[in-house]
Design a protein around this motif. Structure first.
Motif, short mmCIF file in Angstrom:
data_model
loop_
_atom_site.label_atom_id
_atom_site.label_comp_id
_atom_site.label_asym_id
_atom_site.label_seq_id
_atom_site.Cartn_x
_atom_site.Cartn_y
_atom_site.Cartn_z
N HIS A 28 -28.90 50.05 43.43
CA HIS A 28 -28.13 50.23 42.18
C HIS A 28 -28.20 51.67 41.87
O HIS A 28 -29.53 52.18 41.66
CB HIS A 28 -28.49 49.19 41.23
CG HIS A 28 -27.77 49.18 40.11
ND1 HIS A 28 -27.02 48.11 40.04
CD2 HIS A 28 -27.41 49.64 38.97
CE1 HIS A 28 -26.44 47.85 38.95
NE2 HIS A 28 -26.42 49.23 38.35
N GLY A 64 -29.07 58.65 40.07
CA GLY A 64 -30.15 58.39 41.22
C GLY A 64 -30.43 56.88 41.27
O GLY A 64 -29.77 56.30 40.49
N SER A 65 -31.33 56.52 42.13
CA SER A 65 -31.43 55.04 42.31
C SER A 65 -32.21 54.45 41.21
O SER A 65 -33.22 54.95 40.69
CB SER A 65 -32.01 54.80 43.55
OG SER A 65 -31.15 55.11 44.80
N VAL A 66 -31.81 53.31 40.82
CA VAL A 66 -32.81 52.38 39.91
C VAL A 66 -34.05 51.81 40.77
O VAL A 66 -33.96 51.39 41.84
CB VAL A 66 -32.28 51.25 39.54
CG1 VAL A 66 -33.05 50.27 38.73
CG2 VAL A 66 -30.79 51.75 38.67
N GLU A 67 -35.18 52.12 40.35
CA GLU A 67 -36.44 51.71 40.85
C GLU A 67 -37.03 50.29 40.39
O GLU A 67 -36.23 49.75 39.64
CB GLU A 67 -37.53 52.59 40.76
CG GLU A 67 -37.11 53.77 41.40
CD GLU A 67 -37.07 53.56 43.07
OE1 GLU A 67 -37.68 52.63 43.63
OE2 GLU A 67 -36.20 54.34 43.82
N VAL A 68 -37.83 49.76 41.23
CA VAL A 68 -38.09 48.26 40.78
C VAL A 68 -38.90 47.89 39.52
O VAL A 68 -38.70 46.84 38.98
CB VAL A 68 -39.00 47.53 41.99
CG1 VAL A 68 -38.33 47.51 43.54
CG2 VAL A 68 -40.14 48.38 42.16
N LEU A 72 -32.07 50.02 33.58
CA LEU A 72 -31.19 51.07 33.80
C LEU A 72 -31.15 52.01 32.74
O LEU A 72 -31.02 53.38 32.91
CB LEU A 72 -29.51 50.34 33.52
CG LEU A 72 -29.13 49.70 34.92
CD1 LEU A 72 -27.95 48.68 34.40
CD2 LEU A 72 -28.72 50.81 35.93
N THR B 2 -42.14 54.86 42.90
CA THR B 2 -42.38 54.80 44.29
C THR B 2 -42.68 56.39 44.79
O THR B 2 -42.39 57.20 44.01
CB THR B 2 -41.31 54.28 45.35
OG1 THR B 2 -40.13 54.68 44.91
CG2 THR B 2 -40.97 52.78 44.96
N ASP B 19 -31.23 60.53 47.73
CA ASP B 19 -32.44 60.22 46.73
C ASP B 19 -33.17 59.34 47.52
O ASP B 19 -33.27 57.99 47.90
CB ASP B 19 -31.96 59.40 45.56
CG ASP B 19 -33.13 58.96 44.47
OD1 ASP B 19 -34.05 59.19 45.17
OD2 ASP B 19 -32.63 58.51 43.66
N ALA B 21 -35.98 57.88 47.10
CA ALA B 21 -36.50 56.72 46.25
C ALA B 21 -35.59 55.58 46.50
O ALA B 21 -35.87 54.51 46.32
CB ALA B 21 -36.79 56.95 45.06
N GLY B 22 -34.35 55.79 46.93
CA GLY B 22 -33.32 54.66 46.85
C GLY B 22 -33.50 53.57 47.72
O GLY B 22 -32.62 53.31 48.49
N ALA B 24 -34.98 50.59 46.98
CA ALA B 24 -35.26 49.27 46.22
C ALA B 24 -33.57 48.53 46.31
O ALA B 24 -32.74 49.32 46.27
CB ALA B 24 -35.76 49.40 44.88
N PHE B 26 -31.45 44.95 44.94
CA PHE B 26 -31.47 43.91 43.93
C PHE B 26 -30.46 43.13 44.11
O PHE B 26 -29.41 43.18 44.44
CB PHE B 26 -31.37 44.70 42.29
CG PHE B 26 -32.17 45.61 42.18
CD1 PHE B 26 -33.63 45.57 41.97
CD2 PHE B 26 -31.74 47.00 42.51
CE1 PHE B 26 -34.35 46.63 41.61
CE2 PHE B 26 -32.74 48.25 42.10
CZ PHE B 26 -34.10 47.82 41.67
N SER B 99 -30.31 44.53 32.85
CA SER B 99 -31.21 44.99 33.78
C SER B 99 -32.68 44.81 33.32
O SER B 99 -33.39 45.35 34.15
CB SER B 99 -30.85 46.57 34.44
OG SER B 99 -30.96 47.31 33.27
N VAL B 101 -36.48 44.02 33.80
CA VAL B 101 -37.00 43.75 34.83
C VAL B 101 -37.33 42.56 34.93
O VAL B 101 -37.35 41.93 36.31
CB VAL B 101 -38.48 44.82 34.90
CG1 VAL B 101 -39.28 44.40 35.89
CG2 VAL B 101 -38.01 46.12 35.09
N ARG B 108 -36.11 39.93 40.83
CA ARG B 108 -35.54 40.78 40.08
C ARG B 108 -33.86 40.83 40.25
O ARG B 108 -33.58 40.79 41.37
CB ARG B 108 -35.97 42.39 40.45
CG ARG B 108 -35.26 43.40 39.83
CD ARG B 108 -35.92 43.99 38.52
NE ARG B 108 -34.85 44.83 37.74
CZ ARG B 108 -34.82 46.09 37.66
NH1 ARG B 108 -36.05 46.70 38.41
NH2 ARG B 108 -34.11 46.89 36.84
N ILE B 110 -30.00 42.07 38.62
CA ILE B 110 -29.17 42.75 37.73
C ILE B 110 -28.13 42.08 37.68
O ILE B 110 -27.60 41.32 38.43
CB ILE B 110 -28.88 44.13 38.37
CG1 ILE B 110 -30.24 45.15 38.44
CG2 ILE B 110 -27.96 45.16 37.00
CD1 ILE B 110 -30.30 46.34 38.80
#
Lengths: 243, 243
Positions: A28, A64-68, A72, B2, B19, B21-22, B24, B26, B99, B101, B108, B110
């Motif tokens: 996401h 950019g990406s949504v992290e855990v 949003l 992360t 990215d 980090a991407g 994760a 959901f 969203s 958490v 998790r 969304i």
């Protein structure tokens, strides 16, 4: 469609899944449509040039990406802070969620966009590799960002008519001539200063600061105004229908 | 957060991740806020009683998981078709994406919600285990569905003032008295019939069908009207600012 009838719950049989088909997971993204007005250059959007495939070399919206561990709202702030100081943001609202199956050619990704406004007087606020560009010259953006930018501009234009959102385009105080230029920049056509002042005053949005400012080009000093509220609201929502 | 610096691209080193980090992913849900007006019962929402944990026994909005081969628009139609015939839907628009958490206590997730309207005359259209309930008596819904329902009602109320959305509450033809009841049901206060007719006529939204209908309670036959458009638009967006 996946076979939902025979899917097993990953939580174990004591927790029957409320929807056994719900095993698909997606990356996401949070995407920022950051806009400000500029009298000379027109409506500006903050863009970033991609250095990698897909769409290498094309411009994109900050994203950019949504992290855990973030929602949003936080994610979009984290990503846009690579390009501007979040403290200059005067308005942030969710715009829409984009889920076309092939919107990202590498991997299914769902994206939620935000309309972000900054006042016209903030000057050079960009950090890193972000760059303000005139919307009408922005060219073809990466992914579906062209459509998302268009949706952001449409939302801003519509809200100028039925909400008090113009507070987020302006600094703390301003002349009617300056505010008129901001409206013209967003709407794409001229607005009569007297008409603008009358409508905003009738809605209770504007008040005089009591100060005067000399126009940069010379001439008579102009009265300065401020917005009475910095919180978004629908203006006169049922004026037409109230008894 | 992360560790984004040392993440490796799952696509291989020839495709540096845009990215890193991407990683994760959901589960994503589509949720339907399906509303219609009822003169006697008030504003109605279609709900379903949960049979499983979490929130077993509580009411929820029609919802379900997004699958790999569908976008959100299609997903919400697929899930709501368990409860009503999609052909009766007069309007569908995306409402917002949720969203937090911990909005789902198991995993998790969304969720993207939709505002869905059906005309007041459709009668008993529910299929399966869906049930129309009066909004003001709906009680505490599962997950964050109470907030989502509230957002749907707020959107409908606001759009009654700045758009032509009331076409989606009404059948093909109707009397002004009936339309007034629909406004009263949504807004929660009375609306003058002459005022309503005048405003909608001035905006070019209403026209007479040329037919008359006898009111169910007896009395003089009433003129029937129809909406000139079944496509949502902002009414008179810049009427105040146009030269």
């Amino acid at each position: 469609m996946t076979d939902v009838k025979n899917a097993k719950s990953p939580l174990g049989p004591q927790y029957p899944m409320r929807d056994p088909a719900g095993t698909a997971k997606f990356r996401h993204q949070a995407i920022a449509v950051i806009l400000k007005t500029d009298i000379e250059e027109g409506l500006q959007v903050l863009l970033h040039r991609r250095l990698h495939e897909p769409f290498s070399g094309r411009w994109e919206l900050p994203s950019g990406s949504v992290e855990v561990n973030e929602n949003l709202d936080h994610s979009v702030r984290r990503h846009l802070s690579r390009y501007i100081d979040p403290h200059v943001i005067s308005h942030q609202e969710q715009l829409g969620t984009y889920s076309d199956v092939h919107r990202d050619p590498y991997d299914r990704t769902i994206a939620t966009s935000y309309l972000i406004l900054v006042p016209w007087n903030v000057g050079e606020i960009n950090r890193g590799e972000g760059q303000w560009q005139t919307v009408s010259h922005a060219g073809d953006l990466a992914f579906d960002h062209q459509r998302i930018l268009g949706d952001g501009i449409d939302r801003l234009r519509a809200k100028l008519s039925y909400s008090n959102i113009s507070f987020a385009l302006a600094p703390h105080s301003f002349s009617i001539a300056q505010l008129r230029e901001a409206y013209r920049t967003v709407l794409g056509y001229d607005v009569a200063a007297t008409n603008l002042q009358r409508v905003l005053a009738r809605r209770g949005q504007l008040e005089e600061t009591g100060e005067l400012a000399k126009p940069p080009g010379g001439g008579r000093p102009a009265k300065l105004y401020r917005f009475t509220s910095q919180q978004l609201r629908i203006t006169d929502p049922f004026a037409a229908f109230k008894p």
